[in-house]
Scaffold this motif. Structure first.
Motif: not given
Length: 300
Positions: A275-276, A279, A292, A296
């Protein structure tokens, strides 16, 4: 000339052959004294005096050997170690290199300092590769305050690579503060480090330091179920400071802590990293947006 002669004489006095000869004489003389019961008292007296001298010589030899040689304490119960065979292999190397507190080694724990830490970490991994210890696995949690530090430890990475090439597995958990993960420079360095480890075959995961309990946020390398190298005081790039402890007992508690920080299912460390990573890589390819990326990280 006198010094070499004295040294040779000392070696002769301390030799096992002489000690065996003296011990044999100590057995023969009492038997001879008993057999000479029918002989004169003067003969028995001579034999008893000789026996007394033998005993005195044995005591003197024992004291001499204690002064001349290092006597190492041994573990009284090898079965108390989680993996007795692995412990014995590492203990033998530690004693051979004369770098540690042997009383601590015998108790199943040993502290290492500064420049010794990377050397011991390499030795622990190489011993795992060379031994029959199962599973051939490393669980590593790294307090990643500076990702570039890990890329500089070439000997350790080479030992990791050797383990992976022989079919072993490595799970590495990168533990980072939320504020660091929001930094563009840190994110770039961290993702480069992760790319390097993945190329080797390491399974990588991410944990946010702010979300972990204190006992989970520990820098530790767990070697199979046999040993855990725990960082007590963080070192630096030049290895001028730092202190770690190798535990050969109760390794299971470190595995439990690692598993708790690693997580399972949708909350597993590789999922958090994915996920990290998605982004961060998107932002690094364009314009870094700290707001943003903080959102995250907050969701991890």
């Amino acid at each position: 000339m006198a010094a070499p002669r004295a040294s040779r004489a000392a070696d002769a006095l301390a030799s096992p052959a002489l000690a065996n000869l003296i011990g044999l004489a100590g057995i023969i003389i009492p038997i001879a004294a008993w057999l000479s019961g029918r002989t004169s008292s003067s003969a028995r007296t001579i034999l008893l005096v000789a026996e007394t001298l033998i005993v005195m010589l044995l005591v003197a030899s024992h004291l001499w050997l204690r002064k001349r040689y290092i006597h190492l304490r041994r573990a009284t119960n090898l079965q108390a170690m989680d993996d007795a065979n692995y412990y014995e292999l590492v203990r033998a190397q530690l004693e051979a290199e004369l770098i540690s507190d042997y009383n601590a080694v015998a108790d199943g724990h040993v502290q290492v300092y500064a420049g010794e830490v990377p050397r011991i970490s390499v030795m622990l991994v190489k011993t795992l590769v060379d031994s029959q210890t199962q599973p051939q696995r490393i669980l590593a949690a790294d307090l990643t305050t500076d990702p570039q530090l890990l890329t500089s430890r070439r000997d350790y990475l080479a030992a990791n690579r050797a383990l992976l090439q022989q079919g072993g597995t490595i799970q590495r958990l990168f533990i980072a503060y939320a504020r660091d993960l929001a930094s563009e420079t840190y994110a770039r360095d961290l993702l480069q480090l992760i790319d390097h480890h993945r190329a080797m075959g390491v399974t990588c995961g991410l944990a946010v330091r702010d979300r972990l309990r204190a006992d989970q946020a520990v820098d530790v390398i767990i070697i199979s179920s046999a040993a855990a190298l725990v960082e007590d005081e963080q070192g630096d790039a030049d290895y001028t400071k730092g202190r770690s402890t190798v535990h050969f007992k109760d390794v299971g508690r470190w595995i439990t802590r690692f598993d708790g920080a690693w997580g399972t299912g949708a909350d597993a460390a590789p999922t958090r990293l994915g996920t990290y990573e998605n982004a961060a890589r998107t932002l690094l390819a364009g314009t870094w947006d700290e707001t943003s990326i903080r959102q995250t990280v907050q969701a991890l």
